[in-house]
Write an enzyme that holds these catalytic residues in place. Structure first.
Site, PDB file in Angstrom:
ATOM      1  N   ASP A 182       0.896  -1.142   0.000  1.00  0.00           N
ATOM      2  CA  ASP A 182       0.000   0.000   0.000  1.00  0.00           C
ATOM      3  C   ASP A 182       0.936   1.192   0.000  1.00  0.00           C
ATOM      4  O   ASP A 182       1.486   1.555   1.035  1.00  0.00           O
ATOM      5  CB  ASP A 182      -0.887   0.004   1.251  1.00  0.00           C
ATOM      6  CG  ASP A 182      -1.968   1.061   1.151  1.00  0.00           C
ATOM      7  OD1 ASP A 182      -1.650   2.189   0.713  1.00  0.00           O
ATOM      8  OD2 ASP A 182      -3.130   0.771   1.480  1.00  0.00           O
ATOM      9  N   HIS A 183       1.165   1.770  -1.191  1.00  0.00           N
ATOM     10  CA  HIS A 183       2.253   2.742  -1.252  1.00  0.00           C
ATOM     11  C   HIS A 183       1.999   3.999  -0.417  1.00  0.00           C
ATOM     12  O   HIS A 183       2.896   4.746  -0.143  1.00  0.00           O
ATOM     13  CB  HIS A 183       2.649   3.080  -2.694  1.00  0.00           C
ATOM     14  CG  HIS A 183       1.514   3.559  -3.518  1.00  0.00           C
ATOM     15  ND1 HIS A 183       0.843   2.738  -4.381  1.00  0.00           N
ATOM     16  CD2 HIS A 183       0.927   4.754  -3.592  1.00  0.00           C
ATOM     17  CE1 HIS A 183      -0.119   3.424  -4.959  1.00  0.00           C
ATOM     18  NE2 HIS A 183      -0.086   4.664  -4.503  1.00  0.00           N
ATOM     19  N   HIS A 239      -6.216   2.651   0.838  1.00  0.00           N
ATOM     20  CA  HIS A 239      -5.378   3.767   1.305  1.00  0.00           C
ATOM     21  C   HIS A 239      -6.037   4.602   2.385  1.00  0.00           C
ATOM     22  O   HIS A 239      -5.448   4.880   3.423  1.00  0.00           O
ATOM     23  CB  HIS A 239      -5.033   4.699   0.137  1.00  0.00           C
ATOM     24  CG  HIS A 239      -4.420   4.004  -1.015  1.00  0.00           C
ATOM     25  ND1 HIS A 239      -3.472   3.019  -0.866  1.00  0.00           N
ATOM     26  CD2 HIS A 239      -4.607   4.140  -2.353  1.00  0.00           C
ATOM     27  CE1 HIS A 239      -3.107   2.584  -2.064  1.00  0.00           C
ATOM     28  NE2 HIS A 239      -3.783   3.240  -2.981  1.00  0.00           N
TER      29      HIS A 239
HETATM   30  N1  LIG Z   1       1.924   1.362 -12.834  1.00  0.00           N
HETATM   31  C1  LIG Z   1       1.690   1.836 -11.656  1.00  0.00           C
HETATM   32  O1  LIG Z   1       2.058   2.952 -11.344  1.00  0.00           O
HETATM   33  C2  LIG Z   1       0.963   0.996 -10.626  1.00  0.00           C
HETATM   34  C3  LIG Z   1       0.548   1.589  -9.457  1.00  0.00           C
HETATM   35  C4  LIG Z   1      -0.066   0.816  -8.506  1.00  0.00           C
HETATM   36  C5  LIG Z   1      -0.260  -0.522  -8.729  1.00  0.00           C
HETATM   37  N2  LIG Z   1       0.107  -1.105  -9.860  1.00  0.00           N
HETATM   38  C6  LIG Z   1      -0.099  -2.550 -10.003  1.00  0.00           C
HETATM   39  O2  LIG Z   1       1.120  -3.147 -10.348  1.00  0.00           O
HETATM   40  C7  LIG Z   1       0.928  -4.231 -11.219  1.00  0.00           C
HETATM   41  C8  LIG Z   1       1.710  -4.023 -12.480  1.00  0.00           C
HETATM   42  O3  LIG Z   1       1.365  -2.787 -13.072  1.00  0.00           O
HETATM   43  P1  LIG Z   1       1.970  -2.266 -14.434  1.00  0.00           P
HETATM   44  O4  LIG Z   1       1.485  -0.897 -14.612  1.00  0.00           O
HETATM   45  O5  LIG Z   1       3.419  -2.517 -14.465  1.00  0.00           O
HETATM   46  O6  LIG Z   1       1.248  -3.196 -15.505  1.00  0.00           O
HETATM   47  P2  LIG Z   1       1.701  -3.486 -17.002  1.00  0.00           P
HETATM   48  O7  LIG Z   1       2.536  -2.408 -17.536  1.00  0.00           O
HETATM   49  O8  LIG Z   1       0.476  -3.894 -17.733  1.00  0.00           O
HETATM   50  O9  LIG Z   1       2.615  -4.769 -16.826  1.00  0.00           O
HETATM   51  C9  LIG Z   1       2.112  -6.053 -16.650  1.00  0.00           C
HETATM   52  C10 LIG Z   1       3.254  -7.014 -16.715  1.00  0.00           C
HETATM   53  O10 LIG Z   1       2.780  -8.334 -16.583  1.00  0.00           O
HETATM   54  C11 LIG Z   1       3.389  -9.162 -17.540  1.00  0.00           C
HETATM   55  N3  LIG Z   1       2.555 -10.292 -17.825  1.00  0.00           N
HETATM   56  C12 LIG Z   1       1.291 -10.285 -18.306  1.00  0.00           C
HETATM   57  N4  LIG Z   1       0.869 -11.547 -18.463  1.00  0.00           N
HETATM   58  C13 LIG Z   1       1.862 -12.367 -18.078  1.00  0.00           C
HETATM   59  C14 LIG Z   1       2.026 -13.764 -18.009  1.00  0.00           C
HETATM   60  N5  LIG Z   1       1.056 -14.601 -18.364  1.00  0.00           N
HETATM   61  N6  LIG Z   1       3.187 -14.263 -17.579  1.00  0.00           N
HETATM   62  C15 LIG Z   1       4.187 -13.443 -17.202  1.00  0.00           C
HETATM   63  N7  LIG Z   1       4.085 -12.101 -17.235  1.00  0.00           N
HETATM   64  C16 LIG Z   1       2.935 -11.572 -17.673  1.00  0.00           C
HETATM   65  C17 LIG Z   1       3.583  -8.258 -18.703  1.00  0.00           C
HETATM   66  O11 LIG Z   1       4.642  -8.685 -19.501  1.00  0.00           O
HETATM   67  P3  LIG Z   1       4.492  -9.526 -20.860  1.00  0.00           P
HETATM   68  O12 LIG Z   1       3.381  -8.961 -21.633  1.00  0.00           O
HETATM   69  O13 LIG Z   1       5.848  -9.336 -21.469  1.00  0.00           O
HETATM   70  O14 LIG Z   1       4.272 -10.912 -20.421  1.00  0.00           O
HETATM   71  C18 LIG Z   1       3.991  -6.977 -18.029  1.00  0.00           C
HETATM   72  O15 LIG Z   1       5.385  -7.005 -17.756  1.00  0.00           O
HETATM   73  C19 LIG Z   1      -0.567  -4.312 -11.418  1.00  0.00           C
HETATM   74  O16 LIG Z   1      -1.080  -5.230 -10.502  1.00  0.00           O
HETATM   75  C20 LIG Z   1      -1.051  -2.918 -11.088  1.00  0.00           C
HETATM   76  O17 LIG Z   1      -2.360  -2.953 -10.618  1.00  0.00           O
HETATM   77  C21 LIG Z   1       0.737  -0.361 -10.818  1.00  0.00           C
END
Ligand SMILES: NC(=O)c1ccc[n+]([C@@H]2O[C@H](COP(=O)([O-])OP(=O)(O)OC[C@H]3O[C@@H](n4cnc5c(N)ncnc54)[C@H](OP(=O)(O)O)[C@@H]3O)[C@@H](O)[C@H]2O)c1
Lengths: 514, 381
Positions: free
Chosen positions: A201-202, A264
């Site tokens: 929970d950032h 949060h």
């Molecule tokens: N971005 C933020 O600022 C933020 C903030 C709070 C929370 N979050 C949470 O953090 C998590 C990640 O967020 P994100 O923004 O980085 O999402 P994202 O950019 O959509 O990244 C998702 C990642 O999951 C991988 N992935 C998808 N299917 C997969 C599979 N079957 N096997 C292995 N890898 C797989 C994708 O890589 P490939 O397509 O190469 O497999 C990609 O690296 C989420 O749960 C999100 O809710 C993100």
């Protein structure tokens, strides 16, 4: 005991040396994603530069995208140059860090890929001396959390071997309702002990949130006033200026209660409402937080109608620029009933807080980005200064979490002159002003804490479920009546719908203008 | 950083009341802005008193620059005393000024205040009596003594007595060995009454962190009890090139005090450098301290620190890179190199170092013990 035995290091003694982490490998699931490059790898790089990580450290990135380790290193270097503050990396320093970066092309859903992961982990432990300590960071869509942990468990990667540890960080969102959160907890618990699970929970990584504990329990003067006898009510405002920023698809399934309030806002709220813990270790602190949340009065359908307000922004303007309404955003239904604003009135039915209302509001496209808690004290028992006192608000203590972290105490003073005119004055304390220090990024703190085995700033199972338990009646009632909403009901750039003001003004109080 | 200055000038003593009035007047425009625009204007912040002692020969701009840096992190009241001990004509002048910086999204100004006192001739001895009433109550008092400490001096003693912590810099010592011995004596004598910070010790923190982190690794721990040789390379101090640099002595003093090594005396050896013999539980540790050829203008710096255990063929090393901009670490056991790393090492400015010291209030016992051990090494020479 899953913690590796902590050995005394005679050279670590003293006030200047910070705690450094044990050797370990961080395995990032979702390493080709956004969070990895924006936050995770830059944070780990900075921790290394701050000498808070040991040399015996490695990162394994994992995702389906085809890449080799060199390509991953290159991508991470670009990410650090783009997203970290330094913007520039020294060649030698980078090379030394990059040696500890590995990449594995793998699919979370493919069991045989975990054998490859297991082999790679053994190789890395040998090459980097990481001692078999493993931290899995699930930076993937929530639907993968369960599967990833199950596969880790079935491939013998979830249970620590002797004198080592295995920890798993789970990103948000944690479930979409009470049932799914419970199911997810059960899935995780099949293979992991609660002490291995770190639910991020950032908000809790923010310096001021941590400071709330210090503020309340290290200062003798506030705690005696921190109760129903002296406090009239509490306001918690969590306001964003941004809209859905291209994440309309996700937001349509969420809304502000799921996205912000159940996690949060409740985390922060519990720190305000909790009793003093017996120590500042993670379990006692989390015990008190959940105890407070258990005392929160349940919402009934009737209470939802009377004490909860939802809103959705229409077109308006933010900082002088016109912005579209929520229904005009991409991937949002033109008749969407998703709430982008909510205001709730809560009570804690315990000795400390009986009868003291807590007003919470959180929303998007509000005039200002601010998270703050305002404690409003009761009025002086006798208005000695008659008319002069009428224009005054009673004492307020404001704890600002972002931006400009700080604390303000508002009290009355006499305006100099022959007649008694009384004015409110603010006594200000700003972290930035007093300590002029760049506050560490939340992810840095949280990652380091997890590597050090300190879970105080992570959400425990019971807390995640309690958050959902409390909001379910709201979500249910609102879902059942979603045809009846008159959305949009506030203009982007204003402080939410009129009903939100009515909610508090009915009680003879007003929202503070943050 | 903006400064605003006004002068309170007097030749016969210092009028404390007048200085306080001047300070109050200086804040007045600030207070007015504050009232009219509830959320902007100036924040007056006070986290500490900082007394600065320097002689007039010190470059004033340099001190100002340092105080600017300090004020960013620790706004408060700075009382700067500039002295000319050689002058025969007594002189006493005071100026007040504010130091402000703009902070945060809504461009808040955060300000601290400064009183500069210039004193010359015999009158210097009495200045501390004018400083005492100017201290802001309740917040800590730091004394930055930007000179060789004059332990016998009345002013030094008065000023240390009114301070919670004194900050010195042993790299500026004229006679490094004697001055360190004297400092150790004073710290021992005054015990609880004086806690000291040495900027030079602060410069060692990065080195100590990296050296300590070897022993966080369980696999390496066993070798710590087998260390039998230490090699320290350092840049010789400018002022006394034939003496061992204080930083090198402190580094060995730290190892010795933490690991329970006692100084037995000077050792024998053919190597160029000084060899000391240390001992613990019957194990002898040879410490070689060697001056390197000077590179660049870095005076008295540590260049490398190596601990080794002949028995197990283990070696742990922290060293500067060639360009002196990075620190490199390496551990090898039985000839097999394990992971090493290169980390950036930012040369901090003096102001940043001072700022760091001002965040510490407790006594630094580890420093005091390291200093006592270092002094034992000096005594063995
Ligand atoms: N971005 C933020 O600022 C933020 C903030 C709070 C929370 N979050 C949470 O953090 C998590 C990640 O967020 P994100 O923004 O980085 O999402 P994202 O950019 O959509 O990244 C998702 C990642 O999951 C991988 N992935 C998808 N299917 C997969 C599979 N079957 N096997 C292995 N890898 C797989 C994708 O890589 P490939 O397509 O190469 O497999 C990609 O690296 C989420 O749960 C999100 O809710 C993100």
């Amino acid at each position: 005991m899953q913690e590796a035995a902590v050995i005394e290091n005679p050279l670590r003694a003293g006030i200047r040396l910070e705690r450094t982490a044990e050797p370990c490998t961080v395995i990032i699931f979702g390493a080709s994603g956004d969070l990895t490059k924006r936050k995770l790898v830059p944070a780990l790089y900075r921790l290394m530069q701050e000498r808070l990580l040991p040399a015996e450290f490695a990162i394994i990135g994992l995702a389906r995208t085809e890449m080799n380790s060199d390509e991953f290193r290159k991508a991470m270097r670009e990410a650090i140059e783009e997203f970290s503050e330094t913007k520039r990396v020294d060649e030698d320093v980078w090379n030394s860090f990059a040696q500890g970066l590995y990449y594995l092309t793998a699919d979370i859903n493919n069991p045989s890929d975990y054998d490859k992961l297991s082999d790679l982990l053994n190789q890395v432990d040998r090459e980097r001396g990481t001692q078999g300590n493993h931290l899995f960071y699930l930076s993937v869509a929530p639907k993968f959390y369960g599967e990833a942990v199950k596969q880790l468990g079935e491939h013998n990667l979830a249970k620590p071997k002797e004198n080592t540890w295995v920890r798993v960080i789970v990103e948000k969102p944690f479930g979409t309702d009470l049932d799914s959160a419970r199911a997810l907890n059960n899935e995780l618990h099949q293979y992991l002990d609660e002490s291995q699970i770190y639910r991020i929970d950032h908000y809790l990584g923010k310096e001021t949130v941590q400071n709330l504990l210090v503020f309340r329990f290290a200062n003798g003067i506030f705690e005696p006033l921190w109760n129903r006898q002296y406090i009239d009510h509490v306001q918690l405002t969590n306001a964003e200026m941004v809209g859905v920023e291209g994440r309309g698809g996700y937001y349509e399934t969420a809304g502000v209660v799921r996205d912000m309030i159940q996690n949060h806002v409740f985390q922060v709220l519990s720190l305000v409402a909790m009793e003093p813990p017996v120590s500042l270790e993670s379990e006692p602190v989390r015990d008190e937080k959940i105890k407070a949340m258990c005392a929160a009065r349940e919402f009934t359908a009737e209470r939802v109608r009377a004490e909860c307000v939802r809103g959705q922004y229409g077109p308006g303007s933010i900082a002088g620029k016109p912005v579209p309404g929520y229904r005009q955003e991409t991937d949002v239904a033109p008749d969407s009933a998703t709430e982008t604003f909510a205001a709730l009135k809560m009570y804690f039915d315990n000795w400390r807080w009986a009868g003291v209302p807590f007003y919470l509001r959180s929303g998007k496209r509000l005039p200002k980005r601010v998270t703050e808690i305002a404690i409003q004290f009761k009025e002086a028992p006798l208005p000695l200064f008659g008319e002069a006192m009428q224009q005054m608000t009673p004492n307020q203590l404001i704890i600002r979490i972002q931006p400009d972290e700080g604390i303000t105490l508002r009290f009355a003073a006499k305006v100099p002159g022959q007649v008694t005119n009384i004015r409110d004055v603010n006594m200000d304390f700003r972290y930035g002003a007093s300590f002029g220090i760049q506050l560490a990024e939340a992810y840095e703190r949280l990652l380091l804490d997890c590597i050090l085995g300190d879970s105080t700033l992570y959400a425990r199972k019971d807390m995640t479920e309690r958050g959902w338990e409390l909001v379910m009646p709201i979500l249910n009632e609102w879902a059942a009546t979603k045809d009846k909403v008159d959305f949009p009901n506030y203009e982007a750039g204003t402080w939410g719908p009129k009903a939100s003001h009515d909610l508090i003004e009915r009680d003879g109080r007003r929202w503070r203008r943050p | 950083m903006q400064t605003q200055q006004s002068t309170v000038s007097t030749t016969k003593g210092i009028d404390v009341g007048k200085i306080e009035k001047e300070l109050a007047a200086m804040w007045k425009p600030a207070d007015e802005t504050r009232d009219s625009q509830a959320d902007s204007g100036v924040t007056r912040a006070c986290t500490m008193n900082l007394l600065v002692y320097s002689s007039v020969v010190e470059d004033r701009a340099g001190i100002d620059e340092m105080l600017d840096t300090v004020c960013e992190q620790h706004p408060g009241r700075m009382l700067v005393l500039r002295t000319d001990r050689e002058a025969s004509e007594p002189k006493l002048d005071a100026y007040v000024s504010t130091r402000c910086r703009v902070f945060g999204a809504n461009a808040k100004q955060v300000c601290g205040e400064q009183v500069t006192i210039e004193a010359a001739g015999p009158i210097i001895e009495t200045v501390s009596s004018a400083i005492a009433p100017l201290l802001v109550p309740d917040v800590p008092v730091f004394l930055w003594w930007k000179d060789i400490p004059h332990y016998e001096d009345k002013l030094f003693n008065h000023m240390t007595e009114m301070s919670d912590r004194i900050v010195i810099d042993s790299s500026c010592f004229d006679h490094p060995h004697e001055d360190m011995q004297r400092l150790a004596e004073v710290i021992r004598e005054r015990g609880q009454l004086m806690s000291a910070s040495d900027l030079n010790w602060g410069r060692l923190t990065a080195w100590r962190t990296l050296m300590a982190s070897f022993w966080d690794v369980p696999d390496y721990r066993q070798h710590l009890e087998k260390i039998d040789s230490v090699t320290v390379e350092y840049d010789p101090p400018d002022v006394a090139p034939d003496q061992i640099a204080p930083k090198a002595l402190l580094a060995v003093g730290w190892l010795a005090s933490r690991l329970g090594w006692s100084v037995e005396g000077k050792g024998e050896g053919e190597e160029d450098g000084t060899i000391f013999k240390l001992k613990t539980n019957g194990r002898v540790i040879n410490v070689l301290m060697r001056a390197t050829r000077r590179e660049g203008n870095i005076d008295g710096m540590l260049v490398s620190l190596t601990l080794s255990a002949r028995d197990s063929g283990a070696e742990f090393r922290v060293a500067f890179s060639k360009d002196r901009k990075k620190l490199e670490t390496e551990a090898s056991i039985g000839g097999a190199h394990s992971v090493g790393r290169v980390l950036s090492y930012e040369q901090k400015t003096e102001g940043q170092r001072l700022s760091r010291e001002l965040s510490l209030l407790q006594r630094d016992v580890i420093y005091e013990e390291a200093l006592l051990s270092a002094v034992q090494l000096i005594a063995a020479l």
